[in-house]
Design an enzyme around this catalytic site. Structure first.
Site, short mmCIF file in Angstrom:
data_model
loop_
_atom_site.label_atom_id
_atom_site.label_comp_id
_atom_site.label_asym_id
_atom_site.label_seq_id
_atom_site.Cartn_x
_atom_site.Cartn_y
_atom_site.Cartn_z
N THR A 145 0.83 -1.21 0.00
CA THR A 145 0.00 0.00 0.00
C THR A 145 0.86 1.26 0.00
OG1 THR A 145 -1.62 1.25 1.28
CG2 THR A 145 -0.16 -0.16 2.54
N SER A 187 -2.76 3.36 10.36
CA SER A 187 -3.77 2.48 10.96
C SER A 187 -3.10 1.14 11.25
CB SER A 187 -4.95 2.26 9.99
OG SER A 187 -4.55 1.40 8.93
N TYR A 189 -4.10 -1.66 10.10
CA TYR A 189 -3.98 -2.33 8.79
C TYR A 189 -2.70 -1.89 8.07
CZ TYR A 189 -4.05 -2.20 3.78
OH TYR A 189 -3.63 -2.24 2.49
N HIS A 190 -2.51 -0.56 7.96
CA HIS A 190 -1.33 -0.07 7.24
C HIS A 190 -0.04 -0.53 7.94
CE1 HIS A 190 -4.29 2.82 5.43
NE2 HIS A 190 -3.54 2.60 4.37
N LYS A 193 1.18 -3.86 6.80
CA LYS A 193 1.88 -3.83 5.50
C LYS A 193 3.32 -3.33 5.67
CE LYS A 193 -1.64 -5.08 2.81
NZ LYS A 193 -1.84 -5.69 1.50
O1 LIG Z 1 -16.34 8.57 3.34
C1 LIG Z 1 -15.13 8.83 3.42
C2 LIG Z 1 -14.13 7.83 3.40
C3 LIG Z 1 -12.81 8.22 3.50
N1 LIG Z 1 -12.48 9.54 3.61
C4 LIG Z 1 -11.06 9.93 3.69
O2 LIG Z 1 -10.44 9.47 2.50
C5 LIG Z 1 -9.09 9.09 2.75
C6 LIG Z 1 -8.85 7.71 2.18
O3 LIG Z 1 -9.66 6.76 2.86
P1 LIG Z 1 -10.01 5.35 2.17
O4 LIG Z 1 -10.94 4.62 3.08
O5 LIG Z 1 -10.47 5.59 0.78
O6 LIG Z 1 -8.58 4.66 2.04
P2 LIG Z 1 -7.63 3.92 3.10
O7 LIG Z 1 -8.27 3.77 4.42
O8 LIG Z 1 -6.31 4.63 3.07
O9 LIG Z 1 -7.44 2.46 2.52
C7 LIG Z 1 -7.64 2.13 1.15
O10 LIG Z 1 -6.57 2.56 0.37
C8 LIG Z 1 -5.28 2.01 0.74
C9 LIG Z 1 -4.29 2.62 -0.21
S1 LIG Z 1 -3.58 4.08 0.45
O11 LIG Z 1 -4.66 4.95 0.92
O12 LIG Z 1 -2.77 3.68 1.57
O13 LIG Z 1 -2.84 4.69 -0.61
C10 LIG Z 1 -5.33 0.50 0.63
O14 LIG Z 1 -4.10 -0.03 1.05
C11 LIG Z 1 -6.46 -0.05 1.46
O15 LIG Z 1 -6.55 -1.45 1.30
C12 LIG Z 1 -7.78 0.61 1.06
O16 LIG Z 1 -8.85 0.14 1.87
C13 LIG Z 1 -8.88 9.21 4.25
O17 LIG Z 1 -8.25 10.43 4.49
C14 LIG Z 1 -10.29 9.24 4.82
O18 LIG Z 1 -10.42 9.94 6.05
C15 LIG Z 1 -13.45 10.52 3.62
O19 LIG Z 1 -13.17 11.71 3.69
N2 LIG Z 1 -14.75 10.13 3.53
#
Ligand SMILES: O=c1ccn([C@@H]2O[C@H](COP(=O)(O)OP(=O)(O)O[C@H]3O[C@H](CS(=O)(=O)O)[C@@H](O)[C@H](O)[C@H]3O)[C@@H](O)[C@H]2O)c(=O)[nH]1
Length: 406
Positions: A145, A187, A189-190, A193
């Site tokens: 990730t 998190s 989860y992160h 990784k």
């Molecule tokens: O309704 C929402 C959902 C999320 N967010 C914000 O959007 C961002 C990204 O959240 P996300 O749930 O889209 O992504 P994340 O939790 O980081 O995890 C997802 O994206 C990661 C890639 S990365 O984000 O680490 O580049 C992958 O590893 C994970 O498996 C995948 O679930 C965060 O700042 C979160 O607070 C909002 O503002 N509103």
């Protein structure tokens, strides 16, 4: 190639299995179906109606004449089953998706934290351990990730895995070295990784395993060329507060007239990639195995970066949706810049699907088509990162966890 796809029933695993099968590879899925059990635990379902894995593979065979084999194996718990399967089949390559992948789910409770760490770290370690024990020289491609890098507010460009540093020696000289980019998980989860990265570094160095780690951004979209071929090959689509990722959530929210759920100021900048590009990148990575004895190969698997509030405003402009500015349930930087190097995949021929190209058809084709399946009560993100945040959210004087709607 004979390719084992660990976690091949999941959101990226399934379209990857189809894509690689279509390209002529002999595909074997190993999966414990945990993602389906978690749906049951949470009382939610994929937006898209999803058949059993056996039915999916039957349809694929009927459509294409090609077989995808399925094996019910829990990598984290069934070490002997995994080892025996690897010994019997000796795949040429292994794609490893078999980890709990949602940050909010990993932060729900102490039990969910334990589950995520035990599951993810054991799955990866069991696999590496078995490869060494069996002297199996399969190329391992792992779905990591972008979140391992963290989201610093400094704004320096993120390299592909390794950071050149100058270290001062005892003799006062400066020697240069490349180190794994310092991990900064946001998190549990992160964090798993990040731990995976160390396991890979050790096994590549100690045992010469050939490993590629793909630091993937947030995947959006649903369809790939192969999942479109038959209604029963459709990919899953998560919209709920635990598993739905930000852009796919905004798309379905727009389709059902739910205000777009922006956390905080929406100043969080994140990396994105379309599901079609994701499966192409995995194929490209499989074609470039590192040499035995070399360090872990790391690619940044993303194609563009966006600020959350810009995405919300873009979708609001297209759909006429309102935006709900919510207190952030996560502990994360309110605003960050993000510049990411991704030249490796571009140089291998990746031609990215841009957000603007695919966005409208995603809303129309998928979100609106299946909007009747949405349980609106499952849309809010309820998993808080700390007790303080949970208390603050639960004591929201308005009782709606809403700061404002615009
Ligand atoms: O309704 C929402 C959902 C999320 N967010 C914000 O959007 C961002 C990204 O959240 P996300 O749930 O889209 O992504 P994340 O939790 O980081 O995890 C997802 O994206 C990661 C890639 S990365 O984000 O680490 O580049 C992958 O590893 C994970 O498996 C995948 O679930 C965060 O700042 C979160 O607070 C909002 O503002 N509103």
């Amino acid at each position: 190639m004979k390719i084992a796809i660990l976690g091949g029933d999941g959101f990226v695993g399934w379209p990857t299995a189809l894509h690689l099968s279509d390209a002529g590879h002999d595909i074997h899925i190993l999966d414990n179906l945990s993602r389906r059990w978690i749906d049951t635990e949470l009382g939610v379902q994929s937006l898209t109606p999803m058949d059993s894995i056996q039915e999916r593979t039957r349809i694929w065979h009927a459509e294409t004449g090609r077989r995808i084999h399925f094996n019910l194996i829990d990598l984290a718990r069934d070490y002997d089953l995994l080892k025996n399967w690897l010994a019997d089949h000796r795949p040429d390559a292994i794609v490893h998706f078999a980890e709990q992948r949602a940050a909010p789910y990993s932060m729900k409770s102490d039990r969910h934290k334990n589950y995520t760490v035990n599951n993810n770290v054991n799955a990866t370690h069991n696999l590496l351990n078995a490869l060494v024990e069996l002297e199996l020289d399969a190329h391992l491609v792992h779905l990591g990730t972008m979140g391992v890098y963290g989201y610093s507010t400094v704004g320096a460009a993120i390299p592909e895995g390794y950071l050149p540093v100058g270290i001062e020696t005892m003799a006062g000289q400066t020697v240069s070295q490349e180190i794994l980019y310092p991990s900064n998980p946001g998190s549990i989860y992160h964090m798993t990784k990040c731990l995976d990265q160390l396991l890979f570094q050790f096994y590549a160095k100690n045992d010469g395993l050939r490993i590629t780690d793909l630091h993937q951004g947030i995947v959006w979209g649903t369809h790939t060329e192969q999942t479109r071929r038959h209604p029963q090959l459709i990919n899953r689509f998560d919209y709920d507060g635990d598993y739905g990722t930000v852009l796919n959530r905004f798309l379905i929210q727009a389709a059902i007239g739910y205000p777009l759920t922006v956390h905080g100021s929406g100043g969080q900048t994140r990396a994105f990639i379309h599901i079609q590009d994701s499966v192409r990148c995995i194929e490209l990575a499989l074609k470039q195995p590192p040499a035995r004895g070399s360090r872990v190969e790391i690619f940044n698997q993303m194609t563009e970066t966006h600020r959350v509030r810009d995405l919300a405003e873009m979708i609001a402009a297209i759909s006429g949706s309102q935006i709900a500015w919510l207190p952030n349930p996560r502990k994360e930087a309110a605003e960050n810049e993000l510049v990411v190097h991704n030249e490796k995949f571009l140089s291998l021929g990746l031609d990215p699907t841009r957000l603007r190209d695919g966005l409208l058809s995603e809303i129309v084709d998928v979100a609106k088509k299946f909007a009747y399946r949405v349980d609106r009560a499952r849309v809010p993100a309820m998993s808080a990162w700390t007790r303080d945040i949970a208390t603050r959210i639960n004591h929201d004087p308005e009782g709606k966890r809403l700061k404002s709607v615009s």
